[in-house]
Design an enzyme around this catalytic site. Structure first.
Site, PDB file in Angstrom:
ATOM      1  N   GLU A 164      32.264  35.541  38.249  1.00  0.00           N
ATOM      2  CA  GLU A 164      31.926  36.917  37.871  1.00  0.00           C
ATOM      3  C   GLU A 164      31.270  37.035  36.501  1.00  0.00           C
ATOM      4  O   GLU A 164      31.685  37.839  35.668  1.00  0.00           O
ATOM      5  CB  GLU A 164      33.191  37.789  37.934  1.00  0.00           C
ATOM      6  CG  GLU A 164      33.855  37.752  39.293  1.00  0.00           C
ATOM      7  CD  GLU A 164      35.215  38.462  39.326  1.00  0.00           C
ATOM      8  OE1 GLU A 164      35.617  39.050  38.319  1.00  0.00           O
ATOM      9  OE2 GLU A 164      35.867  38.414  40.381  1.00  0.00           O
ATOM     10  N   GLU A 219      36.815  34.886  49.349  1.00  0.00           N
ATOM     11  CA  GLU A 219      37.933  35.828  49.201  1.00  0.00           C
ATOM     12  C   GLU A 219      37.803  36.972  50.206  1.00  0.00           C
ATOM     13  O   GLU A 219      37.967  38.145  49.859  1.00  0.00           O
ATOM     14  CB  GLU A 219      37.967  36.387  47.767  1.00  0.00           C
ATOM     15  CG  GLU A 219      38.025  35.324  46.701  1.00  0.00           C
ATOM     16  CD  GLU A 219      37.990  35.876  45.270  1.00  0.00           C
ATOM     17  OE1 GLU A 219      38.220  37.092  45.076  1.00  0.00           O
ATOM     18  OE2 GLU A 219      37.736  35.096  44.349  1.00  0.00           O
TER      19      GLU A 219
END
Ligand code: G3I
Length: 479
Positions: free
Chosen positions: A293, A403
């Protein structure tokens, strides 16, 4: 985890209504995280992830026409509303369920043989020879026998995994289901920097000291014993990394350290973690999320964080250099992010990640892109998601869905919609991977069952609160 989902649902609904009242302030990316203000070891405060400005946010309800659409359901997860899966004790058993809760979808074909792809698997695909036979011998009385399993369905094509927190392993029904369905795991929180860094040790020894807590060992030992493969998550991340790690003397009130010192700390941390894994669990880690991220929610720039403040943009490259230096040859290095499918107007996350991959590839530093895939039934479109898998594959790297979860309404209709959405995604992915259109090497869901999810109130997973398969499960299984 107590079954407070109904309450959580109501809270979430109230929160959602609240959001609607101030939508232009709160609309966020479909994967805006609830971890704002997480406090880690020794009172470290982490940079909030939420509260992105509306112009940073993806709009929902469409693929090519983002403007003017409502925020996706996934955007409204209130901070703190999601049950923290890593700490509470899930029962996974007969927790009370709201009356309007849909029941697990009966599926006539559960015992049918999985429709295995007939093509010869590409040589680069993972093998699953380590899978324990115990996974194949569960009895129906254990309540989890499904007749087939996710990892067997995709064996030879890609790993099929889930995140696991230490508390999962206290419940034998959960571990049985894990072993039946998955051949890969990711520690949900137990390998993040705030789990592995010990402030007291760092201060007293005056250097970076990685200490592996018992919860982490518990998961890794269990994986080793059962022949599961592991995705390492995560080495360098703005969140769940103690603020004191970036400060002089490892003190919470210290000034930020110099670039030189931070590079040294980064190298030491990466080296210690990778060496620990190689020494104690040789061959078990097939992938590591090296950087997580690094870009803003919609990809308009670099995320502001301590790594970025001290090292600038090239902290990403430096992290990959150290990871490549210390990772064993069998461990693939990944850049992992959410909203990876956003590419319109000035919101260019896909392009940004592609550019990063191209740069890193020049030095042979990266092996793949991790698409977190915290999705919602209304956004993104299945087509856009699948196309993005191909876009990254076309760069000559692996893609791993790291995820996966899909939020929906906690209702029979919501579950049906979720199943249909996942069917669109997996029918395309299965075909694309089988025919070489994409290079998918692992798919992981982010949790074993709805009640264990960080977005529990929106029923995002494949198994229900009683560990029964939902329509979503059969869609992923493509049966
Ligand atoms: O460790 C504390 C504990 O001391 C305290 O008692 C407890 C009280 O709630 O909180 C515990 O920390 C929680 C932590 O999970 C461990 O359970 C945090 O509150 C909670 O916010 C944290 O949530 C995790 C979140 O990352 C934080 O960033 C979720 O479980 C985890 O699923 C989630 O995973 C991330 C991926 O790593 C990266 N991609 C996004 C994904 C979802 O946010």
């Amino acid at each position: 985890m107590g079954k407070s989902k109904r309450t959580l649902g109501l809270l979430a609904l109230c929160f959602l209504l609240g959001f609607c009242g101030c939508a232009d302030k709160q609309e966020t990316g479909s994967e805006t995280h609830p971890e704002a203000g997480v406090t880690g070891e020794a009172g470290a405060t982490h940079t909030p992830a939420g509260n992105v400005s509306p112009e940073q946010s993806p709009t929902a309800g469409g693929t090519a026409e983002p403007s003017g659409a409502a925020a996706p359901t996934g955007t409204t997860e209130p901070s703190g509303a999601a049950a923290p899966t890593g700490t509470t004790e899930p029962t996974g058993t007969a927790a009370p369920i709201a009356t309007q809760k849909p029941t697990a979808t009966p599926k006539p074909a559960v015992t049918a043989a999985p429709q295995k792809p007939t093509e010869t698997p590409k040589p680069s695909r993972p093998t699953t020879g380590q899978t324990p036979t115990s996974a194949l011998t569960l009895t129906p009385t254990q309540g989890v026998k499904l007749g087939t399993s996710l990892y067997k369905r995709y064996e030879g094509y890609f790993y099929f995994g889930t995140c696991v927190s230490a508390s999962y392993l206290n419940n034998s029904k959960v571990t049985e289901l894990l072993l039946e369905q998955f051949n890969s795991i990711t520690c949900e929180n137990e390998m993040k920097p705030d789990a592995l860094l010990n402030q007291y040790q760092c201060q007293s020894q005056g250097k970076v000291v990685v200490t592996v807590p018992s919860n982490t060992k518990k998961i890794l030992d269990w994986a080793k014993k059962n022949g599961l493969k592991v995705r390492g998550h995560v080495l360098v991340w703005y969140s769940q990394t103690p603020d004191w790690f970036f400060r002089e003397g490892f003190r919470s009130d210290g000034a930020l350290v110099s670039r030189e010192e931070m590079l040294s700390r980064m190298e030491s941390y990466i080296k210690q973690v990778l060496n620990y894994c190689d020494t104690n669990y040789p061959g078990m880690f097939y992938a590591w999320d090296v950087v997580n991220e690094a870009f803003t929610d919609d990809g308009t720039g670099y995320r502001d964080c301590n790594w970025y403040k001290i090292l600038g943009e090239d902290y990403i490259t430096e992290a990959f250099r150290f990871a490549r230096k210390y990772a064993s040859s069998g461990t693939k290095l990944f850049y992992n992010d959410f909203n990876t499918y956003i590419n319109y107007s000035d919101k260019i996350k896909t392009t940004r990640i592609c550019n990063l991959v191209k740069e890193l590839k020049k030095e042979n530093l990266i092996d793949g892109v991790g698409m977190q895939a915290h999705l919602d039934v209304s956004y993104p479109s299945a087509d856009d998601f699948v196309k993005t898998v191909t876009t990254f594959s076309n760069l000559g790297v692996e893609v791993q869905i790291t995820e996966l979860d899909v939020t929906t309404t906690a209702s029979a209709a919501g579950w049906k919609q979720q199943g249909e959405y996942l069917d669109r995604i997996f029918s395309a992915l299965e075909k694309n991977d089988r025919t070489g259109v994409c290079n998918l090497t692992s798919v992981s869901v982010w949790g074993i069952a709805d009640s264990y999810s960080w977005r529990a109130s929106q029923d995002p997973l494949l198994f229900d609160d009683n560990l029964k398969p939902k329509a979503a499960y059969y869609s992923v299984l493509q049966q």
